[in-house]
Design an enzyme around this catalytic site. Structure first.
Site, PDB file in Angstrom:
ATOM      1  N   SER A  92       1.751  -0.293  -3.091  1.00 14.88           N
ATOM      2  CA  SER A  92       0.598   0.479  -2.762  1.00 14.88           C
ATOM      3  C   SER A  92      -0.421   0.881  -4.197  1.00 14.88           C
ATOM      4  O   SER A  92      -0.015   0.414  -5.213  1.00 14.88           O
ATOM      5  CB  SER A  92       0.768   0.263  -1.646  1.00 14.88           C
ATOM      6  OG  SER A  92      -0.928   0.816  -0.830  1.00 14.88           O
ATOM      7  N   ASP A 232      -1.945  -3.424  -5.042  1.00 13.82           N
ATOM      8  CA  ASP A 232      -1.321  -4.868  -3.947  1.00 13.82           C
ATOM      9  C   ASP A 232      -2.561  -5.477  -2.879  1.00 13.82           C
ATOM     10  O   ASP A 232      -1.978  -5.997  -2.333  1.00 13.82           O
ATOM     11  CB  ASP A 232      -0.516  -4.705  -3.370  1.00 13.82           C
ATOM     12  CG  ASP A 232      -0.558  -3.174  -1.922  1.00 13.82           C
ATOM     13  OD1 ASP A 232      -1.085  -2.604  -2.169  1.00 13.82           O
ATOM     14  OD2 ASP A 232       0.456  -3.403  -0.592  1.00 13.82           O
ATOM     15  N   ASP A 234      -4.030  -4.138  -0.759  1.00 11.77           N
ATOM     16  CA  ASP A 234      -4.432  -4.141   0.999  1.00 11.77           C
ATOM     17  C   ASP A 234      -5.770  -2.906   1.264  1.00 11.77           C
ATOM     18  O   ASP A 234      -6.280  -3.346   1.749  1.00 11.77           O
ATOM     19  CB  ASP A 234      -3.400  -3.678   1.745  1.00 11.77           C
ATOM     20  CG  ASP A 234      -2.812  -2.139   0.776  1.00 11.77           C
ATOM     21  OD1 ASP A 234      -3.051  -1.632  -0.376  1.00 11.77           O
ATOM     22  OD2 ASP A 234      -1.918  -1.321   1.987  1.00 11.77           O
TER      23      ASP A 234
END
Length: 441
Positions: A92, A232, A234
């Site tokens: 992440s 990533d 998100d």
């Protein structure tokens, strides 16, 4: 093994191919017959995907690999591909030295506590249900999941006009954002658009400090806002048309106020600002607080009257769309908001900002210190919430004492509607920590 959002750590130390193999075996042994596997842009992800796939196949699971994709793209693909679970190899927003794994359900919700405990228990005990020679799973490539995600995003927004946008991809996997905004008519310029797991353009985590180039470009051009993702995608954070970083709590308040109406609730963690409570009160809605971690926010959004969930870290969940934090969806929603309501700086100015104080205190035994904190707080205060740490409500504001999930630290946060009250609450909280450390020695 699991933190608040999956497994993460330094490659070659905490995270290895051996661990990925074990996680694959554990997921397969838990009865998941068909699993989608994708990864972010880190080079180490390739070997981890291979190890994961080997472990899954060894336990009879069919593996559907989708290549390099944003975490929400993979999470959304699970149901479309009629799979039982999904795994994204990603660290992440962590630095390039790290990697990890996030595990997802078909609903888009991350694996919950019970599911994580089952995986961890199998890994710790080395207990796997290995398939016979004629029962091993197969590995299959599936293309088109990004196109599916893009199609869904285009349907999720309707622009009254098409703002100019700069999208800082941070060399990560969130390219779907730029392509969708271009598809819906925006003039889109990208920054750090080349996928590169060493993150040469900026650190993977988007913050006010790491987005200085994005801020400068927006300020010096006719762009109406800047969008930024982590590795990533998100997460999604933003800068306004003046190049000013949008405070995270203000962004949460804007999304929450737009999604909620009279009687609705919005899920947010215990360290969320009073600004969100006040913004929702204006539309007759309220906050329901959760533990820190998008999995807990997502779980709360499954309740009937919870229409949105968010974490100030930049994770935003619209439960009618998916229970996965979807940075590209958040980007499209924010552009839609600017297109219909006007300059982002004006929208942010409508959200009250309050003084907030934060620090971390290093301790040897987090559990012992927090037990002492709990005893002292119970003696001195009436409004106490122990959902995640100890949160104390007073007439002036609140403070939170919470053990870090990954480090030997106690996090201290205090907020009030005046500087003096914030300072006083902060000192009260720090004094409690000092007393508790002394008592636990």
């Amino acid at each position: 093994m699991f933190g608040t959002s999956g497994i993460r750590g330094r490659i070659g130390d905490e995270v290895t191919a051996e661990l990925a193999l074990a996680v694959g075996r554990a997921v397969g042994s838990e009865g998941h017959d068909r699993v989608v596997v994708g990864r972010d842009v880190r080079e180490s992800g390739s070997m981890l995907v291979d190890a994961l796939a080997a472990g899954l196949c060894e336990c009879g699971t069919d593996v559907l690999t989708v290549g390099i994709e944003a975490t929400p793209t993979v999470a959304r693909a699970i149901a479309r591909l009629e799979a039982d679970a999904g795994i994204v190899v990603t660290a992440s927003h962590n630095p390039a030295t790290d990697n990890g794994m996030k595990l997802w359900n078909p609903s888009g919700k991350a694996f919950g506590p019970a599911q994580r405990e089952a995986i961890e228990r199998r890994v710790r005990r080395d207990e796997y249900d290995l398939a016979a020679w004629d029962g091993v799973g197969g590995r299959h490539r599936r293309d088109g999941v990004r196109d599916d995600h893009a199609k869904t995003l285009r349907k999720a927004v309707a622009l009254e006009r098409s703002p100019d946008v700069i999208v800082d991809l941070g060399n990560g996997a969130g390219g779907v954002t730029a392509s969708v905004l271009d598809d819906v008519g925006c003039r889109v310029r990208t920054l750090n658009g080349q996928e590169d797991g060493s993150f040469p353009g900026r650190p993977s985590e988007p913050t006010a400090e790491t987005l200085d180039t994005l801020s400068t470009l927006v300020e010096r051009t006719n762009a109406e806002l800047g969008i930024a993702h982590d590795g990533d995608a998100d997460r999604m954070l933003a800068v306004d048309e003046t190049g000013t970083f949008v405070p995270k709590d203000a962004l949460l308040a804007l999304f929450a106020r737009e999604a909620a109406g009279d009687g609705d609730r919005v899920a947010a963690p215990v360290d969320t600002s009073l600004a969100v409570d006040d913004a929702l009160a204006d539309v007759g809605a309220s906050v329901t607080r959760t533990q820190v971690g998008d999995v807990y926010v997502a779980e709360r959004t499954t309740e009937a009257d919870v229409v949105f969930g968010g974490e100030p870290s930049g994770a935003w969940i619209w439960p009618e769309e998916t229970l996965c934090p979807d940075g590209p969806l958040a980007a499209c929603k924010l552009v839609e908001l600017v297109a219909s309501r006007g300059p982002l700086s004006d929208l942010v100015a409508e959200i009250d900002g309050y003084p907030i104080r934060r620090t971390s205190v290093e301790v040897e035994d987090k559990a012992a210190v927090m037990a002492e904190v709990d005893d002292r707080v119970t003696e001195r205060y009436d409004e106490i919430d122990t959902l995640d740490g100890v949160r104390v409500e007073t007439a002036a504001g609140w403070f939170l004492l919470r053990a870090s999930g990954t480090q030997p630290l106690i996090r201290v946060t205090a907020e009030a509607r005046s500087e003096s009250d914030a300072d006083a609450l902060f000192e009260d909280a720090r004094s409690l920590i000092t007393e508790s450390i002394e008592a636990s020695d």
